[in-house]
Design a protein around this motif. Sequence first.
Motif, PDB file in Angstrom:
ATOM      1  N   LEU A   1       3.992 -14.515 -31.016  1.00  0.00           N
ATOM      2  CA  LEU A   1       4.652 -15.223 -29.924  1.00  0.00           C
ATOM      3  C   LEU A   1       6.036 -14.641 -29.689  1.00  0.00           C
ATOM      4  CD1 LEU A   1       4.906 -17.453 -27.831  1.00  0.00           C
ATOM      5  CD2 LEU A   1       5.594 -19.017 -29.660  1.00  0.00           C
ATOM      6  N   ALA A   2       6.765 -14.367 -30.770  1.00  0.00           N
ATOM      7  CA  ALA A   2       8.105 -13.800 -30.642  1.00  0.00           C
ATOM      8  C   ALA A   2       8.056 -12.460 -29.913  1.00  0.00           C
ATOM      9  CB  ALA A   2       8.734 -13.631 -32.024  1.00  0.00           C
ATOM     10  N   MET A   3       7.100 -11.623 -30.266  1.00  0.00           N
ATOM     11  CA  MET A   3       6.964 -10.313 -29.625  1.00  0.00           C
ATOM     12  C   MET A   3       6.641 -10.465 -28.139  1.00  0.00           C
ATOM     13  SD  MET A   3       4.179  -7.294 -30.317  1.00  0.00           S
ATOM     14  CE  MET A   3       2.889  -8.316 -29.566  1.00  0.00           C
ATOM     15  N   LEU A   4       5.700 -11.358 -27.809  1.00  0.00           N
ATOM     16  CA  LEU A   4       5.307 -11.556 -26.420  1.00  0.00           C
ATOM     17  C   LEU A   4       6.446 -12.124 -25.583  1.00  0.00           C
ATOM     18  CD1 LEU A   4       1.746 -13.037 -27.014  1.00  0.00           C
ATOM     19  CD2 LEU A   4       2.258 -10.801 -26.002  1.00  0.00           C
ATOM     20  N   ALA A   5       7.274 -12.975 -26.184  1.00  0.00           N
ATOM     21  CA  ALA A   5       8.367 -13.616 -25.447  1.00  0.00           C
ATOM     22  C   ALA A   5       9.656 -12.807 -25.486  1.00  0.00           C
ATOM     23  CB  ALA A   5       8.622 -15.018 -26.005  1.00  0.00           C
ATOM     24  N   GLY A   6       9.708 -11.777 -26.340  1.00  0.00           N
ATOM     25  CA  GLY A   6      10.914 -10.960 -26.427  1.00  0.00           C
ATOM     26  C   GLY A   6      12.071 -11.647 -27.119  1.00  0.00           C
TER      27      GLY A   6
ATOM     28  N   ALA B   1       5.674 -29.054 -28.982  1.00  0.00           N
ATOM     29  CA  ALA B   1       4.910 -28.553 -27.837  1.00  0.00           C
ATOM     30  C   ALA B   1       4.668 -27.054 -27.964  1.00  0.00           C
ATOM     31  CB  ALA B   1       5.654 -28.868 -26.539  1.00  0.00           C
ATOM     32  N   VAL B   2       5.711 -26.311 -28.350  1.00  0.00           N
ATOM     33  CA  VAL B   2       5.558 -24.868 -28.512  1.00  0.00           C
ATOM     34  C   VAL B   2       4.518 -24.570 -29.586  1.00  0.00           C
ATOM     35  CG1 VAL B   2       6.721 -22.750 -29.280  1.00  0.00           C
ATOM     36  CG2 VAL B   2       7.870 -24.299 -27.690  1.00  0.00           C
ATOM     37  N   ARG B   3       4.607 -25.278 -30.697  1.00  0.00           N
ATOM     38  CA  ARG B   3       3.664 -25.039 -31.805  1.00  0.00           C
ATOM     39  C   ARG B   3       2.226 -25.384 -31.384  1.00  0.00           C
ATOM     40  NH1 ARG B   3       6.454 -27.504 -35.092  1.00  0.00           N
ATOM     41  NH2 ARG B   3       5.406 -29.521 -35.105  1.00  0.00           N
ATOM     42  N   ARG B   4       2.066 -26.486 -30.657  1.00  0.00           N
ATOM     43  CA  ARG B   4       0.731 -26.912 -30.221  1.00  0.00           C
ATOM     44  C   ARG B   4       0.135 -25.896 -29.251  1.00  0.00           C
ATOM     45  NH1 ARG B   4       2.321 -31.325 -28.609  1.00  0.00           N
ATOM     46  NH2 ARG B   4       2.488 -30.978 -26.361  1.00  0.00           N
ATOM     47  N   TRP B   5       0.939 -25.436 -28.302  1.00  0.00           N
ATOM     48  CA  TRP B   5       0.436 -24.465 -27.335  1.00  0.00           C
ATOM     49  C   TRP B   5       0.210 -23.102 -27.988  1.00  0.00           C
ATOM     50  CZ3 TRP B   5       4.391 -26.835 -23.535  1.00  0.00           C
ATOM     51  CH2 TRP B   5       3.773 -27.832 -22.769  1.00  0.00           C
TER      52      TRP B   5
ATOM     53  N   GLU C   1      11.415 -19.801 -20.012  1.00  0.00           N
ATOM     54  CA  GLU C   1      10.503 -19.091 -19.104  1.00  0.00           C
ATOM     55  C   GLU C   1       9.671 -18.064 -19.862  1.00  0.00           C
ATOM     56  OE1 GLU C   1       8.509 -19.001 -16.199  1.00  0.00           O
ATOM     57  OE2 GLU C   1      10.418 -19.618 -15.317  1.00  0.00           O
ATOM     58  N   ALA C   2      10.306 -17.348 -20.785  1.00  0.00           N
ATOM     59  CA  ALA C   2       9.590 -16.339 -21.567  1.00  0.00           C
ATOM     60  C   ALA C   2       8.532 -16.988 -22.452  1.00  0.00           C
ATOM     61  CB  ALA C   2      10.579 -15.541 -22.419  1.00  0.00           C
ATOM     62  N   LEU C   3       8.851 -18.129 -23.049  1.00  0.00           N
ATOM     63  CA  LEU C   3       7.870 -18.842 -23.873  1.00  0.00           C
ATOM     64  C   LEU C   3       6.708 -19.354 -23.017  1.00  0.00           C
ATOM     65  CD1 LEU C   3      10.263 -20.848 -26.223  1.00  0.00           C
ATOM     66  CD2 LEU C   3       8.669 -19.057 -26.922  1.00  0.00           C
ATOM     67  N   ALA C   4       7.025 -19.895 -21.844  1.00  0.00           N
ATOM     68  CA  ALA C   4       5.968 -20.397 -20.958  1.00  0.00           C
ATOM     69  C   ALA C   4       5.017 -19.279 -20.557  1.00  0.00           C
ATOM     70  CB  ALA C   4       6.592 -21.029 -19.715  1.00  0.00           C
ATOM     71  N   ARG C   5       5.580 -18.106 -20.291  1.00  0.00           N
ATOM     72  CA  ARG C   5       4.741 -16.964 -19.921  1.00  0.00           C
ATOM     73  C   ARG C   5       3.878 -16.525 -21.100  1.00  0.00           C
ATOM     74  NH1 ARG C   5       8.480 -13.548 -19.417  1.00  0.00           N
ATOM     75  NH2 ARG C   5       8.117 -12.439 -21.353  1.00  0.00           N
ATOM     76  N   ALA C   6       4.499 -16.380 -22.276  1.00  0.00           N
ATOM     77  CA  ALA C   6       3.765 -15.910 -23.455  1.00  0.00           C
ATOM     78  C   ALA C   6       2.676 -16.891 -23.870  1.00  0.00           C
ATOM     79  CB  ALA C   6       4.738 -15.680 -24.614  1.00  0.00           C
ATOM     80  N   LEU C   7       2.906 -18.187 -23.640  1.00  0.00           N
ATOM     81  CA  LEU C   7       1.947 -19.224 -24.026  1.00  0.00           C
ATOM     82  C   LEU C   7       0.896 -19.485 -22.950  1.00  0.00           C
ATOM     83  CD1 LEU C   7       4.492 -21.692 -25.641  1.00  0.00           C
ATOM     84  CD2 LEU C   7       2.702 -20.423 -26.850  1.00  0.00           C
ATOM     85  N   ARG C   8       0.976 -18.751 -21.844  1.00  0.00           N
ATOM     86  CA  ARG C   8      -0.007 -18.899 -20.754  1.00  0.00           C
ATOM     87  C   ARG C   8      -0.030 -20.323 -20.210  1.00  0.00           C
ATOM     88  NH1 ARG C   8       0.075 -13.762 -22.657  1.00  0.00           N
ATOM     89  NH2 ARG C   8      -1.735 -12.532 -22.031  1.00  0.00           N
TER      90      ARG C   8
END
Length: 279
Positions: free
Chosen positions: A40-45, A9-13, A68-75
């Motif tokens: 993605l790593a930078m955006l999610a911290g 899911a992370v990869r697809r998004w 939560e950080a991944l959800a935010r970074a992935l919009r």
Amino acid sequence: MATAEFGSAVRRWRDRVSPEAAGLPAGGQRRAAGLRREELAMLAGISVDYVTRLEQGRASNPSPQVVEALARALRLSGTERAHLFRLAGLLAPGGSTVPTHVTPSVQRMLDRLSGTPVAVFDASWTLLFANPPYAALMGDPSGWRGDERNSVWRHFIGPGSRARYTPEALRAFERALVADVRATFARYPDDPRLRRLVAELRARSERFAELWDSGAVGAHEAARKIIDHPRVGAVTLDCDVLSVSGSDLRIMVFTAEPGSEDADRLALLTVLGTQTLAH
């Protein structure tokens, strides 16, 4: 936890989010239109290695903060965010807990303030997002974990911040900050993270306990602040705190008077800090 499904899911998004949509430059050759793992790593911290292990199904049990950080970074939308939490074996935060979701619309607004120091906090004053100019001004928060990301904890127990106060301004700031947390506690009395934070602050900080027990009321609002920066010296800035209706988020924005020496210092430290972060 459905480890492989979470990674897929992370990869697809990640593949569907363009650099432009994430507020990043789109230069260079790309094999795909989406974000790179490094981006993605930078955006999610989080680290690139951890993103890689998550996507490849080699890492399990990500924390709610990471999801939560991944959800935010992935919009992600609200429905997609809830699905990502389920794939992580977690219950998405609901109405009884302090909201931490930065919606795509708020994120787009933040993207348009890329040249201004901006940070987003939840209602307990835990840092959710900080852009590079904010990190350059206040210190890079990418390595902060747990309570280190909470401004109240940092002020009363931790290392504090670069903001300088007169004694009178400090007292007013502390009253407003504790009163704001009291109001949040009243809205989310069943949030275990918030209950633990308040208990620790009352046990370890006499000043916090005194203000908490006094029943102080107020809110942490706009103020003029002096930031002692280690590279450019003191910078006097206006600090505005904006509330996001419906999500209980606080957006903190620092600005300088146009044409002033403080504006020049802010521009300089932003460039210097951004270069440092890039290395």
